[in-house]
Write a protein that holds these residues in place. Structure first.
Motif, short mmCIF file in Angstrom:
data_model
loop_
_atom_site.label_atom_id
_atom_site.label_comp_id
_atom_site.label_asym_id
_atom_site.label_seq_id
_atom_site.Cartn_x
_atom_site.Cartn_y
_atom_site.Cartn_z
N UNK A 124 6.29 -5.93 -9.44
CA UNK A 124 6.25 -4.47 -9.43
C UNK A 124 7.42 -3.92 -8.63
N UNK A 125 8.02 -2.87 -9.16
CA UNK A 125 9.14 -2.21 -8.49
C UNK A 125 8.64 -1.06 -7.62
N UNK A 126 9.26 -0.87 -6.49
CA UNK A 126 9.01 0.33 -5.69
C UNK A 126 9.68 1.50 -6.39
N UNK A 127 8.93 2.58 -6.59
CA UNK A 127 9.48 3.79 -7.22
C UNK A 127 10.69 4.27 -6.45
N UNK A 128 11.78 4.52 -7.17
CA UNK A 128 13.03 4.91 -6.52
C UNK A 128 12.93 6.19 -5.72
N UNK A 129 12.11 7.14 -6.18
CA UNK A 129 11.94 8.38 -5.43
C UNK A 129 11.32 8.15 -4.07
N UNK A 130 10.51 7.11 -3.95
CA UNK A 130 9.95 6.77 -2.63
C UNK A 130 11.05 6.27 -1.71
N UNK A 131 12.00 5.50 -2.24
CA UNK A 131 13.12 5.02 -1.43
C UNK A 131 13.98 6.20 -0.98
N UNK A 132 14.21 7.17 -1.87
CA UNK A 132 14.96 8.35 -1.47
C UNK A 132 14.25 9.07 -0.32
N UNK A 133 12.93 9.22 -0.43
CA UNK A 133 12.16 9.90 0.61
C UNK A 133 12.21 9.14 1.93
N UNK B 125 0.83 -1.21 0.00
CA UNK B 125 0.00 0.00 0.00
C UNK B 125 0.86 1.26 0.00
N UNK B 126 2.01 1.22 0.69
CA UNK B 126 2.88 2.41 0.77
C UNK B 126 3.31 2.86 -0.62
N UNK B 127 3.92 1.95 -1.35
CA UNK B 127 4.49 2.40 -2.63
C UNK B 127 3.42 2.57 -3.70
N UNK B 128 2.30 1.87 -3.55
CA UNK B 128 1.20 2.08 -4.49
C UNK B 128 0.60 3.47 -4.30
N UNK B 129 0.36 3.86 -3.06
CA UNK B 129 -0.20 5.19 -2.78
C UNK B 129 0.80 6.27 -3.15
N UNK B 130 2.08 6.02 -2.89
CA UNK B 130 3.10 7.02 -3.22
C UNK B 130 3.12 7.33 -4.71
#
Length: 353
Positions: free
Chosen positions: A244-253, A215-220
């Motif tokens: 599905x990959x977690x968006x890299x910008x979410x990892x930076x955040x 849910x975290x990375x989907x909502x992000x």
């Protein structure tokens, strides 16, 4: 006639191509609240109106990475809808604060192309610029992304890989004007460490870790209107044998939020000098990080100076798995648990003498 929007594939890009991305986006306090809910951000200036006013702002600006990820998301339908993965960043300059109610519009120019040896994909290099409703540039960056080809046999032109600056020079950092009130920040964070207290080469192991839920990375990605199939479309990813990959910008955040412990008195991010998503992150992975101080920077201001930092994020491992190269040595190859290697510059108050 067809109104099917399949996005651009690698062979559709040309060096010099200019793209005006749809649609301008007004950021609100609701966006800030959702960003905090997704990342746990505790940045001082973004946490309370009273903090911002006490430190010399008329109102609290939005978090730098909320602005970056939102502007980045605007570019996705034109540039990376058909991405294999976003690979890296350079010359990211935060030029002016963004406040709730500001509207961002983004344009990009293709500055390089390089087909991969497999001929199934290629790397696209773009320079993007975000402006507010007054036409003022608030953010600019270069990124490179691997994009699928529609037809592996399609002919592509000669490769052009643009040169990028390894570090955004101090003279190009937009720090803003801070007065002596900025030195009151320890009264809000409860931590006395200011710019003077950090040393080049110092390592900070941030104690927290965060598990990325589906849910975290989907909502992000929805918050940022990032429609890349690699993040949105589980069916398509499974058909290709992946997830599905977690968006890299979410990892930076997430890493920026985790690094609050040890860097409590950071005012803002001035630049991202370079960054790489070294290995993929998926839902269920737990992220931890450590930071090394690379340099201390005189910004020509009386009350504020800069720290150049390198943050390495890992998945499903403690920070003991993170190895920073010693001064004068080349950077070692990253082990598979490393997911992020980020070189960035921040502003922090100086001790008042």
């Amino acid at each position: 006639m067809s109104k099917t929007r399949n996005g651009n594939f690698f062979e559709d890009f040309r060096v010099g191509m200019k793209l005006r991305h749809a649609t301008p986006r007004t950021l609100t306090e609701g966006d800030r609240s959702l960003y905090i809910g997704l990342t746990g951000s505790r940045a001082v200036l973004g946490t309370a109106e009273t903090n911002a006013r006490q430190l010399g702002f008329e109102r609290r600006p939005l978090e730098d990475l909320l602005v970056f990820n939102t502007a980045f998301g605007k570019t996705v339908p034109d540039i990376s809808l058909n991405a294999v993965a976003n690979l890296g960043y350079a010359e990211v300059r935060f030029r002016a604060p963004v406040f709730p109610g500001d509207t961002l519009a983004v344009e990009s120019e293709v500055i390089g192309l390089k087909e991969n040896s497999s001929r199934k994909s290629g790397v696209v290099y773009v320079r993007s610029t975000a402006r507010n409703q007054h036409g003022r540039e608030v953010l600019g960056w270069i990124r490179w992304v691997m994009v699928h080809k529609r037809d592996p046999g399609a002919a592509c032109g000669d490769a052009l890989v643009p040169a990028t600056q390894p570090v955004v020079p101090a003279g190009q950092l937009a720090c803003g004007d801070y007065d002596a009130r900025i030195a009151e920040i320890p009264s809000m964070t409860g931590v006395a460490d200011l710019w003077d207290d950090y040393a080049v080469g110092e390592r900070i192991d941030h104690p927290g870790a965060m598990t990325i839920n589906d849910s975290d990375h989907s909502i992000a990605t929805r918050l940022y209107q990032n429609t890349a199939r690699a993040h949105f479309d589980g069916h398509a990813m499974a058909a290709g044998g992946g997830r599905r990959l977690v968006y890299g910008g979410h990892i930076i955040s997430v890493c920026r939020a985790l690094s609050y412990d040890g860097l409590e008195n950071v005012l803002s991010i001035l630049a991202i000098n370079g960054g790489s998503h070294v290995n993929p992150t998926h839902a269920g992975d737990t992220i931890a990080c450590a930071t090394q101080v690379i340099d201390k920077i005189d910004l020509g201001q009386r009350h504020v100076a800069g720290l150049r930092l390198r943050t390495i994020g890992v998945k499903n491992a403690g920070t003991q798995a993170i190895a920073f190269a010693e001064p004068g040595q080349g950077r070692p190859a990253h082990p598979p648990e490393v997911v992020l290697d980020l070189d960035y510059t921040i502003a922090m108050p100086k001790r008042q003498h």
